[in-house]
Design an enzyme around this catalytic site. Structure first.
Site: not given
Length: 309
Positions: A267, A249, A220
């Protein structure tokens, strides 16, 4: 027993049957791509849910998009998809690790611009380097298995030492957090995002690291301070980085975009047909388990602590 071929229509039918049958299962597909549009599954939303709701089946291994503690306080059990994502995410970490060691972005960009290798310079081989695995869960363990054939030495830090076959077989040593930072040539992050890991890697931690360290993050983005990473890249403290996740993000820090020392992917750690299929099947299996047995197959830690299954 051999499982039947995946049928998207069957998934939809299972969801509809579950809703009609009990109104106790809420099937939440709340991965990062969805929460960018919908927001978090947070206290405000949970307070609006009907009292009859008792289960949430989440399509993802990481579940920071869901306030699992708020769910537990309401008596709502939450499941995720551990195991299903291990191989794909570990494969992505290896890709980023090797790309960062070679600063592969420089040569790849130069080639597309008709400049052959451009200003690539020499990279590094993985053999003999110390890989520090920060978080030795399913993905960290899968990374260790994949890293061994490249001749990497390995150590790891976890909240507690883990009992895992690969730790003994591959001679992966447990070390303190500080020792991992100070002695690793490559650091790969595989931690869940929670209050104790948010901002875990910042300026202080980068100062502890060896000069020329390589950083990989497929966990993360908020675990690491991106501004501090950019500073460390600019001064050469960090030789290169391989990143699949970001602090805000879908925004990416401009310093990471401009840096030719960083391999970036958006991602996509679990973005394969095979992995998405395994994740969706586990979501359905959790729903089916609730309907047939009244419990989830893979409850998250907050649900287990509250004895909600």
């Amino acid at each position: 027993m051999q499982r039947a071929q995946w049928n998207p229509g069957a998934a939809d039918n299972a969801y509809r049957r579950s809703a009609r049958a009990t109104a106790k299962v809420f099937w939440a597909i709340a991965g990062p791509a969805y929460t960018m549009l919908t927001g978090r599954f947070d206290q405000e939303l949970i307070d609006l849910l009907p009292q009859s709701l008792k289960f949430v089946s989440h399509n993802g291994a990481g579940y920071d998009q869901i306030d699992a503690e708020a769910c537990a306080s309401r008596g709502i059990a939450v499941s995720n998809t551990p195991g299903a994502v291990n191989a794909s995410t570990a494969n992505t970490a290896i890709y980023l690790l090797l790309g960062a060691l070679r600063r592969a972005h420089i040569a790849a960009t130069a080639l597309r611009q008709g400049q052959w290798r451009g200003s690539m310079g020499l990279g590094h081989d993985p053999e003999g380097k110390m890989l520090g695995i920060l978080g030795m869960g399913g993905i960290g363990s899968a990374l260790a298995v994949r890293a061994a054939p490249f001749g990497l030495k390995m150590q790891y830090h976890n909240r507690n030492p883990v009992v895992h076959p690969c730790s003994n077989l591959l001679n992966v040593q447990y070390v303190s957090f500080e020792k991992l930072l100070r002695t690793s040539d490559i650091i790969s992050i595989h931690l869940p995002l929670n209050n104790s890991t948010k901002g875990l890697i910042g300026r202080k931690e980068f100062r502890m690291m060896k000069d020329g360290v390589v950083i990989v993050n497929t966990a993360r983005g908020k675990i690491m301070d991106e501004e501090a990473l950019v500073e460390a890249l600019d001064v050469g403290k960090v030789f290169a980085a391989g990143l699949d996740v970001y602090e805000k993000e879908p925004e990416v820090h401009p310093g990471l975009i401009r840096s030719d020392k960083v391999v970036l992917t958006p991602h996509v750690g679990t973005a394969t047909l095979e992995t998405v299929r395994k994740m969706e099947i586990l979501v359905i299996d959790n729903v089916r388990s609730v309907l047939e047995h009244g419990r989830l197959l893979t409850p998250v830690v907050e649900s287990r602590k509250s004895k909600l299954r």
